[in-house]
Design an enzyme around this catalytic site. Sequence first.
Site, short mmCIF file in Angstrom:
data_model
loop_
_atom_site.label_atom_id
_atom_site.label_comp_id
_atom_site.label_asym_id
_atom_site.label_seq_id
_atom_site.Cartn_x
_atom_site.Cartn_y
_atom_site.Cartn_z
N SER A 124 3.41 -2.21 10.45
CA SER A 124 4.77 -1.93 10.48
C SER A 124 5.68 -3.68 9.61
O SER A 124 6.65 -4.09 10.46
CB SER A 124 5.56 -1.59 11.35
N GLY A 153 2.58 2.49 10.36
CA GLY A 153 4.08 3.38 10.27
C GLY A 153 4.64 4.03 11.59
O GLY A 153 4.76 4.96 11.62
N LYS A 165 0.23 4.28 -0.13
CA LYS A 165 -0.13 5.52 0.61
C LYS A 165 -0.17 6.60 -0.35
O LYS A 165 0.11 6.58 -1.90
CB LYS A 165 -0.09 5.73 1.69
N GLU A 204 -6.03 5.27 8.10
CA GLU A 204 -6.04 6.19 8.02
C GLU A 204 -7.28 7.63 7.10
O GLU A 204 -7.43 8.65 7.14
CB GLU A 204 -4.69 5.89 6.83
N ASN A 238 0.82 -1.62 -0.26
CA ASN A 238 -0.10 0.18 -0.16
C ASN A 238 1.12 0.83 -0.43
O ASN A 238 1.38 1.58 0.51
CB ASN A 238 -0.74 0.14 1.05
N GLU A 259 -4.98 -4.32 10.11
CA GLU A 259 -3.91 -3.28 10.84
C GLU A 259 -4.05 -3.01 12.57
O GLU A 259 -4.99 -1.83 12.30
CB GLU A 259 -3.79 -2.61 9.29
N HIS A 309 -9.16 2.21 4.89
CA HIS A 309 -7.57 1.57 5.56
C HIS A 309 -8.17 2.98 7.08
O HIS A 309 -8.62 3.63 6.94
CB HIS A 309 -6.92 2.52 4.92
P1 13P Z 1 3.90 0.29 7.67
O1 13P Z 1 3.93 -0.58 6.55
O2 13P Z 1 3.88 1.43 6.57
O3 13P Z 1 3.30 0.78 9.01
O4 13P Z 1 2.27 0.47 6.72
C1 13P Z 1 1.36 -0.42 7.42
C2 13P Z 1 -0.02 0.09 6.49
O5 13P Z 1 -0.89 0.67 6.73
C3 13P Z 1 -0.53 -0.77 4.89
O6 13P Z 1 -1.44 -0.55 4.79
#
Ligand code: 13P
Length: 255
Positions: free
Chosen positions: A216, A176, A15, A100, A13, A170, A98
């Site tokens: 992560s 992140g 982002k 976010e 992903n 997640e 997601h």
């Molecule tokens: P990270 O791997 O950067 O922690 O992000 C995970 C994520 O949100 C994947 O959708």
Amino acid sequence: MKKELRRAVIAGNWKMNKTPSETKALIEEMKPLVADADCDVVLCVPFIDIPAAVEAAKGSNIKIGAENIHFKASGAYTGEISADMLKEAGVEYVVIGHSERRQYFGETDQTVNLRTLAAVNAGFKAIVCVGETLEQRELGYTETLLKYQTKMALTNVTAEQLKNVIIAYEPVWAIGTGVTATADQADEGNGFVRAAIAESYGTDVAETVTVQYGGSMNAKNADELLSKVNVDGGLIGGASLKAEDFSIIVKAASK
Ligand code: 13P
């Protein structure tokens, strides 16, 4: 538990990262590194990068996904994107809900459900994200929350349509942050998701649904996370922006 019933899926992903030219370069770099994968390899990229990604991935085992989809076919929805638009662009997967989007863009369990229905009705594979915040975990609500989010997202999704749904667990506190869930926490969370699916569709169906872990996941911890019975793949943020790291995760899922 029957892990062999499920196909492992490693999805990046991206982002809000990479321009179209950077997309082309990164996929060209990744292609030879993941060519031998014994799992599904997906890259979910920003809308503007989709044409470059589809072109670059042509003839390879990399599938391209989008990071969102709107539930209406067309109309006055500024900034949104429709199933037809994504279809014509060559997209096969769509990330939905997601954290976010839930946190910053007002995504709710209801809109996650509508987007999921739109995706499966249009023949996409939907990667539906669920996950608890640190506060919810500390209050002891992880299981309740994960089951609720999973069931809400899947409202009115038929067992047939469920074949095109992947759930990504997640934990919000692990995204992140560099703080990964332990392999046992990931396995437990994924298990709660599977239990919710079993409650709605029966155990036999639930055993066939791919449930990813995300948060992560990286080249160092992927092996251990993916060895867990309920962890059928990963949704990878930061590490999917580095060809070498992403390919190591793909290799871990191919064992
Ligand atoms: P990270 O791997 O950067 O922690 O992000 C995970 C994520 O949100 C994947 O959708």
